[in-house]
Motif scaffolding. Sequence first.
Motif, PDB file in Angstrom:
ATOM      1  N   GLU A 161      -6.150  27.147  13.798  1.00 53.98           N
ATOM      2  CA  GLU A 161      -5.211  26.656  12.780  1.00 53.98           C
ATOM      3  C   GLU A 161      -4.050  25.909  13.425  1.00 53.98           C
ATOM      4  OE1 GLU A 161      -5.864  26.687   9.562  1.00 53.98           O
ATOM      5  OE2 GLU A 161      -7.750  27.640  10.147  1.00 53.98           O
ATOM      6  N   GLU A 162      -3.534  26.464  14.513  1.00 58.16           N
ATOM      7  CA  GLU A 162      -2.428  25.808  15.209  1.00 58.16           C
ATOM      8  C   GLU A 162      -2.873  24.464  15.777  1.00 58.16           C
ATOM      9  OE1 GLU A 162       0.541  26.351  19.045  1.00 58.16           O
ATOM     10  OE2 GLU A 162      -0.638  28.078  18.370  1.00 58.16           O
ATOM     11  N   ALA A 163      -4.069  24.439  16.340  1.00 61.76           N
ATOM     12  CA  ALA A 163      -4.587  23.189  16.903  1.00 61.76           C
ATOM     13  C   ALA A 163      -4.636  22.097  15.844  1.00 61.76           C
ATOM     14  CB  ALA A 163      -5.974  23.425  17.502  1.00 61.76           C
ATOM     15  N   VAL A 164      -5.203  22.416  14.690  1.00 63.53           N
ATOM     16  CA  VAL A 164      -5.319  21.425  13.623  1.00 63.53           C
ATOM     17  C   VAL A 164      -3.935  20.977  13.156  1.00 63.53           C
ATOM     18  CG1 VAL A 164      -6.125  21.046  11.260  1.00 63.53           C
ATOM     19  CG2 VAL A 164      -7.597  22.233  12.906  1.00 63.53           C
ATOM     20  N   GLU A 165      -3.030  21.925  12.995  1.00 62.28           N
ATOM     21  CA  GLU A 165      -1.673  21.599  12.538  1.00 62.28           C
ATOM     22  C   GLU A 165      -0.926  20.708  13.526  1.00 62.28           C
ATOM     23  OE1 GLU A 165       0.246  25.334  11.878  1.00 62.28           O
ATOM     24  OE2 GLU A 165      -1.070  25.885  10.215  1.00 62.28           O
ATOM     25  N   ARG A 166      -1.223  20.865  14.809  1.00 64.99           N
ATOM     26  CA  ARG A 166      -0.475  20.135  15.843  1.00 64.99           C
ATOM     27  C   ARG A 166      -1.176  18.860  16.311  1.00 64.99           C
ATOM     28  NH1 ARG A 166       1.564  24.219  20.342  1.00 64.99           N
ATOM     29  NH2 ARG A 166       2.933  22.435  20.832  1.00 64.99           N
ATOM     30  N   GLY A 167      -2.257  18.499  15.635  1.00 61.41           N
ATOM     31  CA  GLY A 167      -2.912  17.236  15.958  1.00 61.41           C
ATOM     32  C   GLY A 167      -3.917  17.292  17.081  1.00 61.41           C
ATOM     33  N   VAL A 168      -4.426  18.478  17.378  1.00 66.21           N
ATOM     34  CA  VAL A 168      -5.450  18.628  18.416  1.00 66.21           C
ATOM     35  C   VAL A 168      -6.808  18.335  17.806  1.00 66.21           C
ATOM     36  CG1 VAL A 168      -6.580  20.280  19.965  1.00 66.21           C
ATOM     37  CG2 VAL A 168      -4.080  20.329  19.679  1.00 66.21           C
ATOM     38  N   PHE A 169      -7.589  17.474  18.457  1.00 65.95           N
ATOM     39  CA  PHE A 169      -8.901  17.119  17.908  1.00 65.95           C
ATOM     40  C   PHE A 169     -10.008  17.153  18.949  1.00 65.95           C
ATOM     41  CE2 PHE A 169      -6.324  13.377  18.847  1.00 65.95           C
ATOM     42  CZ  PHE A 169      -7.095  12.762  19.842  1.00 65.95           C
ATOM     43  N   GLY A 170      -9.699  17.573  20.161  1.00 62.76           N
ATOM     44  CA  GLY A 170     -10.694  17.649  21.224  1.00 62.76           C
ATOM     45  C   GLY A 170     -10.215  18.594  22.301  1.00 62.76           C
ATOM     46  N   ALA A 171     -11.010  18.705  23.360  1.00 63.77           N
ATOM     47  CA  ALA A 171     -10.646  19.588  24.466  1.00 63.77           C
ATOM     48  C   ALA A 171     -11.152  18.982  25.777  1.00 63.77           C
ATOM     49  CB  ALA A 171     -11.246  20.974  24.254  1.00 63.77           C
ATOM     50  N   PRO A 172     -10.340  19.115  26.831  1.00 66.94           N
ATOM     51  CA  PRO A 172      -9.050  19.790  26.883  1.00 66.94           C
ATOM     52  C   PRO A 172      -7.939  18.962  26.226  1.00 66.94           C
ATOM     53  CG  PRO A 172      -9.515  18.775  29.003  1.00 66.94           C
ATOM     54  CD  PRO A 172     -10.736  18.574  28.159  1.00 66.94           C
ATOM     55  N   PHE A 173      -6.964  19.652  25.707  1.00 71.52           N
ATOM     56  CA  PHE A 173      -5.846  19.010  25.025  1.00 71.52           C
ATOM     57  C   PHE A 173      -4.575  19.719  25.473  1.00 71.52           C
ATOM     58  CE2 PHE A 173      -3.453  16.966  21.761  1.00 71.52           C
ATOM     59  CZ  PHE A 173      -4.258  15.961  21.216  1.00 71.52           C
ATOM     60  N   PHE A 174      -3.587  18.929  25.882  1.00 69.22           N
ATOM     61  CA  PHE A 174      -2.345  19.480  26.419  1.00 69.22           C
ATOM     62  C   PHE A 174      -1.162  18.991  25.579  1.00 69.22           C
ATOM     63  CE2 PHE A 174      -5.198  17.896  29.813  1.00 69.22           C
ATOM     64  CZ  PHE A 174      -5.754  19.108  30.199  1.00 69.22           C
ATOM     65  N   ILE A 175      -0.275  19.899  25.229  1.00 70.33           N
ATOM     66  CA  ILE A 175       0.930  19.527  24.488  1.00 70.33           C
ATOM     67  C   ILE A 175       2.150  20.017  25.256  1.00 70.33           C
ATOM     68  CG2 ILE A 175       2.227  19.729  22.333  1.00 70.33           C
ATOM     69  CD1 ILE A 175      -0.389  20.159  20.865  1.00 70.33           C
ATOM     70  N   ILE A 176       3.065  19.087  25.504  1.00 65.26           N
ATOM     71  CA  ILE A 176       4.338  19.405  26.155  1.00 65.26           C
ATOM     72  C   ILE A 176       5.434  18.780  25.297  1.00 65.26           C
ATOM     73  CG2 ILE A 176       5.690  19.293  28.280  1.00 65.26           C
ATOM     74  CD1 ILE A 176       3.040  18.332  29.649  1.00 65.26           C
ATOM     75  N   ASP A 177       6.375  19.598  24.868  1.00 63.41           N
ATOM     76  CA  ASP A 177       7.417  19.104  23.960  1.00 63.41           C
ATOM     77  C   ASP A 177       6.709  18.478  22.746  1.00 63.41           C
ATOM     78  OD1 ASP A 177       9.293  19.889  25.930  1.00 63.41           O
ATOM     79  OD2 ASP A 177       9.100  17.959  26.930  1.00 63.41           O
ATOM     80  N   ASP A 178       6.965  17.200  22.481  1.00 68.13           N
ATOM     81  CA  ASP A 178       6.287  16.542  21.362  1.00 68.13           C
ATOM     82  C   ASP A 178       5.199  15.574  21.856  1.00 68.13           C
ATOM     83  OD1 ASP A 178       7.913  14.662  22.539  1.00 68.13           O
ATOM     84  OD2 ASP A 178       8.656  13.827  20.654  1.00 68.13           O
ATOM     85  N   GLN A 179       4.842  15.696  23.123  1.00 70.22           N
ATOM     86  CA  GLN A 179       3.859  14.795  23.724  1.00 70.22           C
ATOM     87  C   GLN A 179       2.477  15.445  23.743  1.00 70.22           C
ATOM     88  OE1 GLN A 179       4.639  11.512  24.946  1.00 70.22           O
ATOM     89  NE2 GLN A 179       6.395  12.044  23.663  1.00 70.22           N
ATOM     90  N   ARG A 180       1.465  14.670  23.335  1.00 69.50           N
ATOM     91  CA  ARG A 180       0.087  15.157  23.329  1.00 69.50           C
ATOM     92  C   ARG A 180      -0.741  14.351  24.330  1.00 69.50           C
ATOM     93  NH1 ARG A 180      -1.669  14.588  17.285  1.00 69.50           N
ATOM     94  NH2 ARG A 180      -0.319  12.768  17.433  1.00 69.50           N
ATOM     95  N   PHE A 181      -1.600  15.056  25.051  1.00 71.29           N
ATOM     96  CA  PHE A 181      -2.478  14.447  26.042  1.00 71.29           C
ATOM     97  C   PHE A 181      -3.890  14.988  25.827  1.00 71.29           C
ATOM     98  CE2 PHE A 181       1.765  14.933  27.744  1.00 71.29           C
ATOM     99  CZ  PHE A 181       2.049  13.715  28.337  1.00 71.29           C
ATOM    100  N   TRP A 182      -4.858  14.092  25.654  1.00 72.89           N
ATOM    101  CA  TRP A 182      -6.238  14.519  25.393  1.00 72.89           C
ATOM    102  C   TRP A 182      -7.141  14.103  26.539  1.00 72.89           C
ATOM    103  CZ3 TRP A 182     -10.152  11.145  22.536  1.00 72.89           C
ATOM    104  CH2 TRP A 182     -11.390  11.810  22.429  1.00 72.89           C
TER     105      TRP A 182
END
Length: 198
Positions: A161-182
Amino acid sequence: MTQIDYFFATLSPYCYLADQRLEAVAAKHGASINYKPFDIVAAFGRTGGTPPKDRHISRIEYREIDLLRQARKRGMPFNLKPAHWPTNGAPAAYAFIAAQNAGGGDLGKLAHAIFRTVWAEEKNIAEDAVVRACLIEAGFDPDLADSGLLAGADTYARNLEEAVERGVFGAPFFIIDDQRFWGQDRIDDVDAYLAGTL
């Protein structure tokens, strides 16, 4: 201390190819890693993705080429068609969560042991003995494989649920502050971001 939220899937070949580079980058910058195993297939269905087996043949072929190329690039053993994939990745995720809650071992080493078991060692991470061996390798009590199943299942579901809410759509996925890295190929970008150059 900066925190990296690391969303990973126990069956992901790209998580395997990430090796332990994220852990090295985190250590270099004094950052912590908050590991979040989640159900990647369920996430695909909720974020517009398609499971590998259902993709167009051009995407299937490219994925195979890219996986082999990335494994060669990193000098990592890799089996494109492992004997036990797909399998049920949830038991390994639950054991990982139990280890995370218990402490006392190396979570990065545990995650990599799980990935390696699938993609390089022809073992089934749905089997208790295989999960227990991974726990031992990473310095955890092997009995964690049989404990905390309900708590593990609950956390696993919440991570999705957290992944979907935070814009995660694949793996590995890294979030730092408001930055997303896939992707495993973005770990250098994580490094640069933590260094303040990106």
